[in-house]
Design a protein around this motif. Structure first.
Motif, PDB file in Angstrom:
ATOM      1  N   THR A 253     -17.799  -1.335  -1.294  1.00 37.89           N
ATOM      2  CA  THR A 253     -17.949  -1.686   0.322  1.00 37.89           C
ATOM      3  C   THR A 253     -16.740  -1.949   1.064  1.00 37.89           C
ATOM      4  O   THR A 253     -15.708  -2.391   0.453  1.00 37.89           O
ATOM      5  CB  THR A 253     -19.072  -2.656   0.550  1.00 37.89           C
ATOM      6  N   LYS A 254     -16.489  -1.733   2.191  1.00 34.65           N
ATOM      7  CA  LYS A 254     -15.373  -2.113   3.120  1.00 34.65           C
ATOM      8  C   LYS A 254     -15.131  -3.753   2.824  1.00 34.65           C
ATOM      9  O   LYS A 254     -16.010  -4.424   3.125  1.00 34.65           O
ATOM     10  CB  LYS A 254     -15.303  -1.864   4.410  1.00 34.65           C
ATOM     11  N   SER A 255     -14.046  -4.167   2.500  1.00 33.74           N
ATOM     12  CA  SER A 255     -13.476  -5.343   2.393  1.00 33.74           C
ATOM     13  C   SER A 255     -13.100  -5.926   3.926  1.00 33.74           C
ATOM     14  O   SER A 255     -12.530  -5.307   4.630  1.00 33.74           O
ATOM     15  CB  SER A 255     -12.225  -5.497   1.664  1.00 33.74           C
ATOM     16  N   PRO A 256     -13.374  -7.252   4.076  1.00 35.66           N
ATOM     17  CA  PRO A 256     -12.908  -7.962   5.672  1.00 35.66           C
ATOM     18  C   PRO A 256     -11.555  -7.969   5.372  1.00 35.66           C
ATOM     19  O   PRO A 256     -11.217  -8.666   6.375  1.00 35.66           O
ATOM     20  CB  PRO A 256     -13.805  -9.189   5.432  1.00 35.66           C
ATOM     21  N   HIS A 257     -10.743  -7.796   4.485  1.00 33.09           N
ATOM     22  CA  HIS A 257      -9.461  -8.239   4.327  1.00 33.09           C
ATOM     23  C   HIS A 257      -8.766  -7.232   3.334  1.00 33.09           C
ATOM     24  O   HIS A 257      -9.229  -6.554   2.497  1.00 33.09           O
ATOM     25  CB  HIS A 257      -9.183  -9.559   3.760  1.00 33.09           C
ATOM     26  N   PRO A 258      -7.475  -7.308   3.484  1.00 34.33           N
ATOM     27  CA  PRO A 258      -6.554  -6.258   2.658  1.00 34.33           C
ATOM     28  C   PRO A 258      -6.600  -6.643   1.278  1.00 34.33           C
ATOM     29  O   PRO A 258      -6.941  -7.787   0.854  1.00 34.33           O
ATOM     30  CB  PRO A 258      -5.367  -6.240   2.880  1.00 34.33           C
ATOM     31  N   VAL A 259      -6.928  -5.535   0.380  1.00 36.20           N
ATOM     32  CA  VAL A 259      -6.732  -5.911  -0.971  1.00 36.20           C
ATOM     33  C   VAL A 259      -5.524  -5.244  -1.865  1.00 36.20           C
ATOM     34  O   VAL A 259      -5.325  -4.089  -1.548  1.00 36.20           O
ATOM     35  CB  VAL A 259      -8.030  -5.191  -1.917  1.00 36.20           C
TER      36      VAL A 259
ATOM     37  N   GLU B 170      -3.934  -2.255  12.082  1.00 37.59           N
ATOM     38  CA  GLU B 170      -4.724  -1.436  12.796  1.00 37.59           C
ATOM     39  C   GLU B 170      -6.024  -1.480  12.201  1.00 37.59           C
ATOM     40  O   GLU B 170      -7.037  -1.280  13.013  1.00 37.59           O
ATOM     41  CB  GLU B 170      -4.256   0.131  12.522  1.00 37.59           C
ATOM     42  N   HIS B 171      -6.100  -1.748  10.856  1.00 39.85           N
ATOM     43  CA  HIS B 171      -7.577  -1.975  10.166  1.00 39.85           C
ATOM     44  C   HIS B 171      -8.241  -3.177  10.212  1.00 39.85           C
ATOM     45  O   HIS B 171      -9.404  -3.325   9.992  1.00 39.85           O
ATOM     46  CB  HIS B 171      -7.728  -1.196   8.760  1.00 39.85           C
ATOM     47  N   TRP B 172      -7.667  -4.227  10.379  1.00 36.28           N
ATOM     48  CA  TRP B 172      -8.012  -5.767  10.211  1.00 36.28           C
ATOM     49  C   TRP B 172      -7.375  -6.323  11.569  1.00 36.28           C
ATOM     50  O   TRP B 172      -6.617  -7.047  11.301  1.00 36.28           O
ATOM     51  CB  TRP B 172      -7.842  -6.398   9.048  1.00 36.28           C
ATOM     52  N   PRO B 173      -7.516  -5.852  12.689  1.00 35.74           N
ATOM     53  CA  PRO B 173      -7.012  -6.504  13.990  1.00 35.74           C
ATOM     54  C   PRO B 173      -7.217  -8.063  14.084  1.00 35.74           C
ATOM     55  O   PRO B 173      -6.300  -8.781  14.742  1.00 35.74           O
ATOM     56  CB  PRO B 173      -7.458  -5.721  15.028  1.00 35.74           C
ATOM     57  N   ASP B 174      -8.270  -8.575  13.636  1.00 36.54           N
ATOM     58  CA  ASP B 174      -8.494  -9.888  13.475  1.00 36.54           C
ATOM     59  C   ASP B 174      -7.999 -10.759  12.680  1.00 36.54           C
ATOM     60  O   ASP B 174      -8.242 -12.041  12.881  1.00 36.54           O
ATOM     61  CB  ASP B 174     -10.264 -10.113  13.602  1.00 36.54           C
ATOM     62  N   LEU B 175      -7.376 -10.463  11.590  1.00 38.65           N
ATOM     63  CA  LEU B 175      -6.454 -11.185  10.673  1.00 38.65           C
ATOM     64  C   LEU B 175      -5.412 -11.840  11.296  1.00 38.65           C
ATOM     65  O   LEU B 175      -4.807 -11.417  12.346  1.00 38.65           O
ATOM     66  CB  LEU B 175      -6.102 -10.387   9.546  1.00 38.65           C
ATOM     67  N   ARG B 176      -5.232 -13.107  10.988  1.00 36.29           N
ATOM     68  CA  ARG B 176      -4.074 -13.753  11.433  1.00 36.29           C
ATOM     69  C   ARG B 176      -3.409 -14.536  10.365  1.00 36.29           C
ATOM     70  O   ARG B 176      -3.499 -14.806   9.572  1.00 36.29           O
ATOM     71  CB  ARG B 176      -4.687 -15.024  12.622  1.00 36.29           C
TER      72      ARG B 176
END
Length: 74
Positions: free
Chosen positions: A29-35, A68-74
């Motif tokens: 499943t899609k991760s909420p963060h980069p792996v 582009e794929h996790w714009p909410d990451l800070r």
């Protein structure tokens, strides 16, 4: 092992027998963060799926892809 313990909830595997052959069925499943992939003796790498293959990205390309794929990451 290569993807890190925190990413285990996003993956599962099971084996099925089809036409007398053992087949591995892997679900992701899609991760909420980069792996990142970390193999023994190698640097971490970032891959993305393109059609039916996995492609590596250079650092600058990976940074843009992540943005582009996790714009909410800070």
């Amino acid at each position: 092992t290569y993807l890190g313990k925190i990413n285990r909830p996003y993956m599962s595997a099971r084996f099925e027998k089809i036409e007398n052959k053992d087949i591995a069925v892997v679900s992701v499943t899609k991760s909420p963060h980069p792996v990142y992939v970390k193999c023994e003796g190698k640097k971490e790498e970032f891959y993305f799926r393109s059609g039916n293959s996995s492609q590596t990205l250079e650092i600058s390309e990976a940074a843009q892809y992540i943005k582009e794929h996790w714009p909410d990451l800070r």
